[in-house]
Scaffold this motif. Structure first.
Motif, PDB file in Angstrom:
ATOM      1  N   VAL A 182      -4.085 -87.004 -26.374  1.00  0.00           N
ATOM      2  CA  VAL A 182      -4.040 -88.460 -26.442  1.00  0.00           C
ATOM      3  C   VAL A 182      -2.865 -88.831 -27.331  1.00  0.00           C
ATOM      4  CG1 VAL A 182      -5.225 -90.517 -27.276  1.00  0.00           C
ATOM      5  CG2 VAL A 182      -6.510 -88.740 -26.081  1.00  0.00           C
ATOM      6  N   GLY A 183      -2.039 -89.779 -26.854  1.00  0.00           N
ATOM      7  CA  GLY A 183      -0.930 -90.253 -27.672  1.00  0.00           C
ATOM      8  C   GLY A 183      -1.414 -91.307 -28.649  1.00  0.00           C
ATOM      9  N   LEU A 184      -1.469 -92.559 -28.203  1.00  0.00           N
ATOM     10  CA  LEU A 184      -2.002 -93.642 -29.027  1.00  0.00           C
ATOM     11  C   LEU A 184      -3.517 -93.709 -28.859  1.00  0.00           C
ATOM     12  CD1 LEU A 184       0.614 -96.417 -28.169  1.00  0.00           C
ATOM     13  CD2 LEU A 184       0.539 -94.992 -30.231  1.00  0.00           C
ATOM     14  N   PRO A 185      -4.277 -93.650 -29.920  1.00  0.00           N
ATOM     15  CA  PRO A 185      -5.740 -93.693 -29.788  1.00  0.00           C
ATOM     16  C   PRO A 185      -6.264 -95.071 -29.402  1.00  0.00           C
ATOM     17  CG  PRO A 185      -5.114 -93.640 -32.095  1.00  0.00           C
ATOM     18  CD  PRO A 185      -3.860 -93.424 -31.321  1.00  0.00           C
ATOM     19  N   GLU A 186      -5.417 -96.085 -29.536  1.00  0.00           N
ATOM     20  CA  GLU A 186      -5.837 -97.446 -29.203  1.00  0.00           C
ATOM     21  C   GLU A 186      -4.667 -98.188 -28.552  1.00  0.00           C
ATOM     22  OE1 GLU A 186      -8.498-100.158 -31.809  1.00  0.00           O
ATOM     23  OE2 GLU A 186      -6.451-100.840 -32.197  1.00  0.00           O
ATOM     24  N   ARG A 187      -4.968 -98.977 -27.524  1.00  0.00           N
ATOM     25  CA  ARG A 187      -3.962 -99.785 -26.842  1.00  0.00           C
ATOM     26  C   ARG A 187      -4.323-101.260 -26.987  1.00  0.00           C
ATOM     27  NH1 ARG A 187       0.162 -96.682 -23.810  1.00  0.00           N
ATOM     28  NH2 ARG A 187      -0.507 -94.541 -24.200  1.00  0.00           N
ATOM     29  N   THR A 188      -3.299-102.120 -27.071  1.00  0.00           N
ATOM     30  CA  THR A 188      -3.501-103.560 -27.170  1.00  0.00           C
ATOM     31  C   THR A 188      -2.907-104.226 -25.939  1.00  0.00           C
ATOM     32  OG1 THR A 188      -3.407-103.488 -29.583  1.00  0.00           O
ATOM     33  CG2 THR A 188      -3.092-105.629 -28.527  1.00  0.00           C
ATOM     34  N   VAL A 189      -3.693-105.049 -25.265  1.00  0.00           N
ATOM     35  CA  VAL A 189      -3.245-105.724 -24.050  1.00  0.00           C
ATOM     36  C   VAL A 189      -2.246-106.821 -24.408  1.00  0.00           C
ATOM     37  CG1 VAL A 189      -3.946-107.049 -22.020  1.00  0.00           C
ATOM     38  CG2 VAL A 189      -5.447-105.240 -22.910  1.00  0.00           C
ATOM     39  N   THR A 190      -1.067-106.766 -23.803  1.00  0.00           N
ATOM     40  CA  THR A 190      -0.049-107.804 -24.002  1.00  0.00           C
ATOM     41  C   THR A 190       0.269-108.535 -22.704  1.00  0.00           C
ATOM     42  OG1 THR A 190       1.730-106.191 -23.698  1.00  0.00           O
ATOM     43  CG2 THR A 190       0.990-106.596 -25.955  1.00  0.00           C
ATOM     44  N   ALA A 191      -0.281-108.089 -21.574  1.00  0.00           N
ATOM     45  CA  ALA A 191      -0.046-108.755 -20.292  1.00  0.00           C
ATOM     46  C   ALA A 191      -0.683-110.144 -20.300  1.00  0.00           C
ATOM     47  CB  ALA A 191      -0.622-107.932 -19.146  1.00  0.00           C
ATOM     48  N   PRO A 192      -0.021-111.135 -19.707  1.00  0.00           N
ATOM     49  CA  PRO A 192      -0.614-112.476 -19.637  1.00  0.00           C
ATOM     50  C   PRO A 192      -1.960-112.453 -18.931  1.00  0.00           C
ATOM     51  CG  PRO A 192       1.701-112.513 -18.987  1.00  0.00           C
ATOM     52  CD  PRO A 192       1.314-111.068 -19.090  1.00  0.00           C
ATOM     53  N   GLY A 193      -2.894-113.262 -19.416  1.00  0.00           N
ATOM     54  CA  GLY A 193      -4.207-113.325 -18.798  1.00  0.00           C
ATOM     55  C   GLY A 193      -5.302-113.433 -19.830  1.00  0.00           C
ATOM     56  N   PRO A 194      -6.545-113.355 -19.396  1.00  0.00           N
ATOM     57  CA  PRO A 194      -7.679-113.601 -20.294  1.00  0.00           C
ATOM     58  C   PRO A 194      -7.918-112.494 -21.311  1.00  0.00           C
ATOM     59  CG  PRO A 194      -8.445-112.896 -18.126  1.00  0.00           C
ATOM     60  CD  PRO A 194      -6.974-113.123 -17.998  1.00  0.00           C
ATOM     61  N   ASN A 195      -7.265-111.318 -21.135  1.00  0.00           N
ATOM     62  CA  ASN A 195      -7.531-110.204 -22.038  1.00  0.00           C
ATOM     63  C   ASN A 195      -6.426-109.953 -23.054  1.00  0.00           C
ATOM     64  OD1 ASN A 195     -10.100-109.271 -20.830  1.00  0.00           O
ATOM     65  ND2 ASN A 195      -8.826-108.838 -19.047  1.00  0.00           N
ATOM     66  N   VAL A 196      -5.481-110.889 -23.188  1.00  0.00           N
ATOM     67  CA  VAL A 196      -4.406-110.720 -24.166  1.00  0.00           C
ATOM     68  C   VAL A 196      -4.996-110.495 -25.556  1.00  0.00           C
ATOM     69  CG1 VAL A 196      -2.532-111.898 -25.366  1.00  0.00           C
ATOM     70  CG2 VAL A 196      -2.673-112.028 -22.895  1.00  0.00           C
ATOM     71  N   GLY A 197      -4.502-109.447 -26.208  1.00  0.00           N
ATOM     72  CA  GLY A 197      -4.981-109.133 -27.546  1.00  0.00           C
ATOM     73  C   GLY A 197      -6.155-108.172 -27.571  1.00  0.00           C
ATOM     74  N   GLN A 198      -6.752-107.897 -26.411  1.00  0.00           N
ATOM     75  CA  GLN A 198      -7.885-106.958 -26.369  1.00  0.00           C
ATOM     76  C   GLN A 198      -7.432-105.574 -26.814  1.00  0.00           C
ATOM     77  OE1 GLN A 198      -9.272-106.021 -22.438  1.00  0.00           O
ATOM     78  NE2 GLN A 198     -11.095-104.960 -23.131  1.00  0.00           N
ATOM     79  N   ARG A 199      -8.244-104.928 -27.625  1.00  0.00           N
ATOM     80  CA  ARG A 199      -7.964-103.567 -28.070  1.00  0.00           C
ATOM     81  C   ARG A 199      -8.800-102.593 -27.248  1.00  0.00           C
ATOM     82  NH1 ARG A 199      -7.543-103.961 -34.725  1.00  0.00           N
ATOM     83  NH2 ARG A 199      -5.729-105.366 -34.763  1.00  0.00           N
ATOM     84  N   ILE A 200      -8.146-101.573 -26.745  1.00  0.00           N
ATOM     85  CA  ILE A 200      -8.803-100.609 -25.859  1.00  0.00           C
ATOM     86  C   ILE A 200      -8.791 -99.243 -26.519  1.00  0.00           C
ATOM     87  CG2 ILE A 200      -8.755 -99.509 -23.593  1.00  0.00           C
ATOM     88  CD1 ILE A 200      -7.072-101.944 -22.641  1.00  0.00           C
ATOM     89  N   ALA A 201      -9.967 -98.675 -26.742  1.00  0.00           N
ATOM     90  CA  ALA A 201     -10.064 -97.306 -27.247  1.00  0.00           C
ATOM     91  C   ALA A 201      -9.735 -96.345 -26.114  1.00  0.00           C
ATOM     92  CB  ALA A 201     -11.458 -97.036 -27.787  1.00  0.00           C
ATOM     93  N   VAL A 202      -8.801 -95.442 -26.338  1.00  0.00           N
ATOM     94  CA  VAL A 202      -8.353 -94.510 -25.304  1.00  0.00           C
ATOM     95  C   VAL A 202      -9.305 -93.322 -25.248  1.00  0.00           C
ATOM     96  CG1 VAL A 202      -6.474 -93.003 -24.559  1.00  0.00           C
ATOM     97  CG2 VAL A 202      -5.959 -95.242 -25.578  1.00  0.00           C
ATOM     98  N   GLU A 203      -9.867 -93.071 -24.056  1.00  0.00           N
ATOM     99  CA  GLU A 203     -10.883 -92.027 -23.891  1.00  0.00           C
ATOM    100  C   GLU A 203     -10.404 -90.850 -23.055  1.00  0.00           C
ATOM    101  OE1 GLU A 203     -14.654 -93.685 -22.615  1.00  0.00           O
ATOM    102  OE2 GLU A 203     -14.037 -95.663 -23.350  1.00  0.00           O
ATOM    103  N   VAL A 204      -9.174 -90.905 -22.566  1.00  0.00           N
ATOM    104  CA  VAL A 204      -8.655 -89.839 -21.693  1.00  0.00           C
ATOM    105  C   VAL A 204      -7.269 -89.414 -22.165  1.00  0.00           C
ATOM    106  CG1 VAL A 204      -9.971 -90.556 -19.668  1.00  0.00           C
ATOM    107  CG2 VAL A 204      -7.716 -91.567 -20.104  1.00  0.00           C
ATOM    108  N   PRO A 205      -6.839 -88.196 -21.832  1.00  0.00           N
ATOM    109  CA  PRO A 205      -5.484 -87.775 -22.207  1.00  0.00           C
ATOM    110  C   PRO A 205      -4.434 -88.698 -21.599  1.00  0.00           C
ATOM    111  CG  PRO A 205      -6.780 -85.893 -21.474  1.00  0.00           C
ATOM    112  CD  PRO A 205      -7.578 -87.115 -21.135  1.00  0.00           C
TER     113      PRO A 205
END
Length: 387
Positions: free
Chosen positions: A200-223
């Motif tokens: 796993v590179g980054l353990p967490e990703r932040t959504v920056t794409a326009p839309g309702p999920n901007v700013g959402q933090r995603i825990a990375v569960e896969v390589p």
């Protein structure tokens, strides 16, 4: 006879299938469904379809093939429900997210006398098909080695709901791997074994794409970075680099090295592209496929750069059903590709070489004339005039 298509999953990818449908003679969309009723109604309004519930679509006498465009973790459930309802199935990649589910899909279809087709149908475009002919006619010679690279910074900067990409069933291997592994199997035949390492590179990703999920933090569960060596039954050894942890790189999508020539294969995410061949150490000879119908740039729609004819495989499968033959992007090919990808992940996790138990025939070559025969009459006539 035209095959009537019922669409399940009205998200981002559905638009290109619906846009391209008018190109083809043997398919016609009749209905759509989605767990989000508003999404189905929006697509129905845009394209003149009937918005149905999922159960209504599976039972509809106006649907012959279910086009499965759901998220990967729902691929198997939708495919099996459609097959149990007596419908053929064509799905986005991957075929399933587990070997058991993939096998159930293929075996259920075979037992019911139904067909299963699967993306990526990019292997049917002039980019891969021209490379295929160069391999088949001896231009490249026996392929000894190669490198395939899938590298980017991830999905969260462009996809409005990217969380599933970073959960089981996602990651660069299962998401983008079907294009690359599918292309390699088409060119070189089945894979015999794989060896891989992953992290796993980054353990967490932040959504920056326009839309309702901007700013959402995603825990990375896969390589998100995987290095693998694929050994093919025919002897070729190809290194696959798959990563969503790369800012920028200079690698080509696929480069193969044979005893007679080296071959640069265009991006298998699209249908056309530039092919380069080197028969000596001095220079590359280029072949441009943009002058051929399925190689013409069509995407992005406002400033076309890439050839995007998604739906070609669906149309080819509809033609195969009508003529009583197996589709080219068929279930056996998709299952073998799935096993290879899951074996890569297993090899990395268990730190061992994994043998591939399944095999498949290479999808039959598709000539330009055969591809053009799938076009609607007006499009086919236009293509003949411009040829």
């Amino acid at each position: 006879m035209v095959q009537r298509i019922g669409l399940v999953g009205c998200g981002v990818i559905s638009d290109i299938y619906l846009r391209n449908a008018a190109l083809f003679r043997d398919i016609r969309f009749t209905a759509c469904a989605d767990m989000r009723r508003d999404a189905a109604e929006q697509r129905a309004t845009e394209y003149g379809l009937q918005a149905l519930s999922l159960d209504e679509l599976y039972a509809s006498p106006e649907v012959d093939i279910v086009l499965n465009l759901t998220n990967p973790d729902a691929h198997a459930a939708v495919a099996l429900k459609a097959l149990d309802s007596g419908k053929h199935v064509y799905g986005e990649k991957p075929l399933a997210t587990s070997l058991e589910d993939g096998r159930r899909i293929v075996e259920t279809a075979r037992g019911r006398g139904l067909q299963v087709g699967s993306a990526p149908d990019t292997i049917l475009g002039p980019g891969l098909q021209t490379c295929r002919r160069m391999v088949d006619d001896g231009t490249v010679g026996e392929v000894v080695s190669g490198v395939a690279t899938i590298m980017s910074r991830g999905m969260e900067h462009w996809h409005p709901a990217p969380a599933f990409y970073f959960r089981p069933g996602g990651g660069p291997v299962l998401d983008m791997g079907p294009y690359y592994v599918g292309a390699l199997v088409t060119l070189l035949g089945p894979v015999a074994k794989v060896t891989a390492a992953a992290r796993v590179g980054l353990p967490e990703r932040t959504v920056t794409a326009p839309g309702p999920n901007v700013g959402q933090r995603i825990a990375v569960e896969v390589p998100t970075t995987v290095h693998a060596v694929l050994t093919f039954a025919g002897g070729a050894q190809v290194t696959l680099l798959a990563s969503w942890d790369v800012w920028k790189h200079a690698h080509l999508p696929i480069e193969l090295h044979g005893v007679s020539a080296s071959l640069r294969v265009p991006d298998p995410n699209f249908f056309g592209g530039r092919i380069e061949l080197a028969k000596d150490r001095d220079a590359w000879e280029a072949t441009d496929t943009s002058g051929r119908f399925f190689g013409k740039p069509t995407y992005p729609f406002d400033k076309p750069v890439h050839a995007n004819f998604r739906g070609l495989g669906l149309a080819e499968m509809a033609n195969a059903i009508e003529n009583g033959r197996q589709a080219r992007v068929n279930g056996d090919w998709a299952f073998h590709t799935l096993e290879v990808m899951l074996a890569i992940l297993c090899s990395a996790q268990e730190e061992r070489t994994v043998a591939i138990e399944s095999t498949c025939e290479r999808p039959a070559a598709l000539s330009d004339a055969e591809a053009q025969s799938l076009l609607a009459d007006g499009r086919a006539a236009e293509q003949r005039r411009s040829a």
